[in-house]
Motif scaffolding. Structure first.
Motif, PDB file in Angstrom:
ATOM      1  N   LEU A 282      37.932  24.551  39.550  1.00 54.87           N
ATOM      2  CA  LEU A 282      36.889  25.336  39.476  1.00 54.87           C
ATOM      3  C   LEU A 282      36.785  26.849  39.150  1.00 54.87           C
ATOM      4  O   LEU A 282      35.784  27.423  38.875  1.00 54.87           O
ATOM      5  CB  LEU A 282      35.796  25.122  40.585  1.00 54.87           C
ATOM      6  N   ARG A 283      37.927  27.285  39.053  1.00 50.44           N
ATOM      7  CA  ARG A 283      38.334  28.722  38.694  1.00 50.44           C
ATOM      8  C   ARG A 283      38.227  28.720  37.092  1.00 50.44           C
ATOM      9  O   ARG A 283      38.619  28.100  36.450  1.00 50.44           O
ATOM     10  CB  ARG A 283      39.602  29.059  39.181  1.00 50.44           C
ATOM     11  N   TRP A 284      38.216  30.032  36.928  1.00 44.65           N
ATOM     12  CA  TRP A 284      38.517  30.474  35.344  1.00 44.65           C
ATOM     13  C   TRP A 284      37.457  29.926  34.445  1.00 44.65           C
ATOM     14  O   TRP A 284      37.668  29.895  33.283  1.00 44.65           O
ATOM     15  CB  TRP A 284      39.832  30.287  34.851  1.00 44.65           C
ATOM     16  N   THR A 285      36.283  29.487  35.176  1.00 42.00           N
ATOM     17  CA  THR A 285      35.295  28.802  33.943  1.00 42.00           C
ATOM     18  C   THR A 285      34.373  30.285  33.630  1.00 42.00           C
ATOM     19  O   THR A 285      34.363  31.228  34.315  1.00 42.00           O
ATOM     20  CB  THR A 285      34.263  28.011  34.900  1.00 42.00           C
ATOM     21  N   GLY A 286      34.022  30.279  32.307  1.00 43.35           N
ATOM     22  CA  GLY A 286      33.330  31.444  31.916  1.00 43.35           C
ATOM     23  C   GLY A 286      34.337  32.133  31.270  1.00 43.35           C
ATOM     24  O   GLY A 286      34.019  33.355  30.567  1.00 43.35           O
ATOM     25  N   PHE A 287      35.482  32.006  30.975  1.00 48.41           N
ATOM     26  CA  PHE A 287      36.622  32.652  30.394  1.00 48.41           C
ATOM     27  C   PHE A 287      36.913  31.706  28.982  1.00 48.41           C
ATOM     28  O   PHE A 287      36.755  30.529  29.002  1.00 48.41           O
ATOM     29  CB  PHE A 287      37.874  33.116  31.153  1.00 48.41           C
ATOM     30  N   GLY A 288      37.462  32.300  28.022  1.00 44.77           N
ATOM     31  CA  GLY A 288      37.926  31.661  26.833  1.00 44.77           C
ATOM     32  C   GLY A 288      39.509  31.030  27.320  1.00 44.77           C
ATOM     33  O   GLY A 288      39.765  31.113  28.366  1.00 44.77           O
ATOM     34  N   PRO A 289      39.519  29.955  26.380  1.00 40.94           N
ATOM     35  CA  PRO A 289      40.862  29.104  26.606  1.00 40.94           C
ATOM     36  C   PRO A 289      42.062  30.173  26.847  1.00 40.94           C
ATOM     37  O   PRO A 289      42.226  31.060  26.153  1.00 40.94           O
ATOM     38  CB  PRO A 289      41.148  28.247  25.518  1.00 40.94           C
ATOM     39  N   GLY A 290      43.063  29.533  27.559  1.00 35.67           N
ATOM     40  CA  GLY A 290      44.366  30.503  27.658  1.00 35.67           C
ATOM     41  C   GLY A 290      44.991  30.246  28.797  1.00 35.67           C
ATOM     42  O   GLY A 290      44.130  29.786  29.991  1.00 35.67           O
ATOM     43  N   PRO A 291      46.063  30.424  29.384  1.00 34.52           N
ATOM     44  CA  PRO A 291      46.661  30.475  30.514  1.00 34.52           C
ATOM     45  C   PRO A 291      46.300  31.279  31.280  1.00 34.52           C
ATOM     46  O   PRO A 291      45.768  32.278  31.099  1.00 34.52           O
ATOM     47  CB  PRO A 291      48.357  30.715  30.236  1.00 34.52           C
ATOM     48  N   ARG A 292      45.970  30.961  32.619  1.00 31.66           N
ATOM     49  CA  ARG A 292      45.563  31.630  33.724  1.00 31.66           C
ATOM     50  C   ARG A 292      46.510  31.975  34.981  1.00 31.66           C
ATOM     51  O   ARG A 292      47.045  30.760  35.153  1.00 31.66           O
ATOM     52  CB  ARG A 292      43.996  31.465  34.276  1.00 31.66           C
TER      53      ARG A 292
END
Length: 195
Positions: free
Chosen positions: A184-194
């Motif tokens: 559920l993390r990093w939603t609202g960001f573009g694609p890519g490694p996090r």
């Protein structure tokens, strides 16, 4: 003057029509559970549906805490630079002077209402949008106006800012997603490694 503790969050993940998705509802529930450990006095939200519904879900975890609208939290572009950074030039295409002035007025109203010490000790949750989170952080850090660009935040990520009389604001947390499981993390960001 006493300390104002602001817990600033972006609404949960939403669909293209601005309605919370199932992911956004779950994110909001988990954030509400995290905030339940704090002495929250009020939950304020933007008038837009994705923030209203996130705030209601968060508020359900905070019995007796009022959940209210604050027009200053509405999604808007707070500052349009005269010469945007090259990577952002296309983003500002079509913004006319009237729209830029309207956004600047809303940004000033947001700062005037929330970015200051309170008369009594307060703990307030602001459920808003990515640009408003970035604008409040930029202001607290006394960064140049253009620095709101690139201060992205995830859905229901927690940012905590304290305002005390006579001292500069303290940014305690920015974009903290510790209450969310990895999926559920990093939603609202573009694609890519996090991380």
């Amino acid at each position: 003057m006493a300390t104002r503790h602001l817990y600033v969050v972006r609404h949960g993940a939403a669909d293209p029509f601005g309605e919370l998705t199932e992911v956004g509802r779950r994110q909001s529930e988990l954030l509400g559970e995290r905030l339940a450990a704090l002495p929250v006095d009020a939950v304020w939200h933007s008038p837009l549906a994705r923030a209203v519904n996130s705030a209601r879900i968060i508020g359900a975890q905070l019995p007796g805490v009022p959940v209210r609208e604050a027009a200053e939290l509405v999604d808007h572009v707070p500052y349009v630079p005269a010469e945007p950074p090259p990577a952002w030039a296309g983003f500002f295409d079509g913004y006319d002077p009237a729209e830029a002035a309207s956004g600047a007025r809303l940004a000033e109203a947001l700062i005037a209402r929330f970015a200051r010490p309170a008369e009594t000790e307060t703990h307030e949750v602001l459920v808003t949008h990515a640009y408003q989170v970035a604008w409040l952080v930029r202001h607290a850090l006394d960064a140049p106006l253009v620095r709101w660009l690139g201060l992205s935040c995830g859905n229901t990520a927690l940012t905590a800012i304290e305002y005390r009389d006579g001292v500069t604001p303290a940014v305690l947390l920015f974009n903290d997603m510790g209450h969310l499981p990895p999926e559920l993390r990093w939603t609202g960001f573009g694609p890519g490694p996090r991380p």
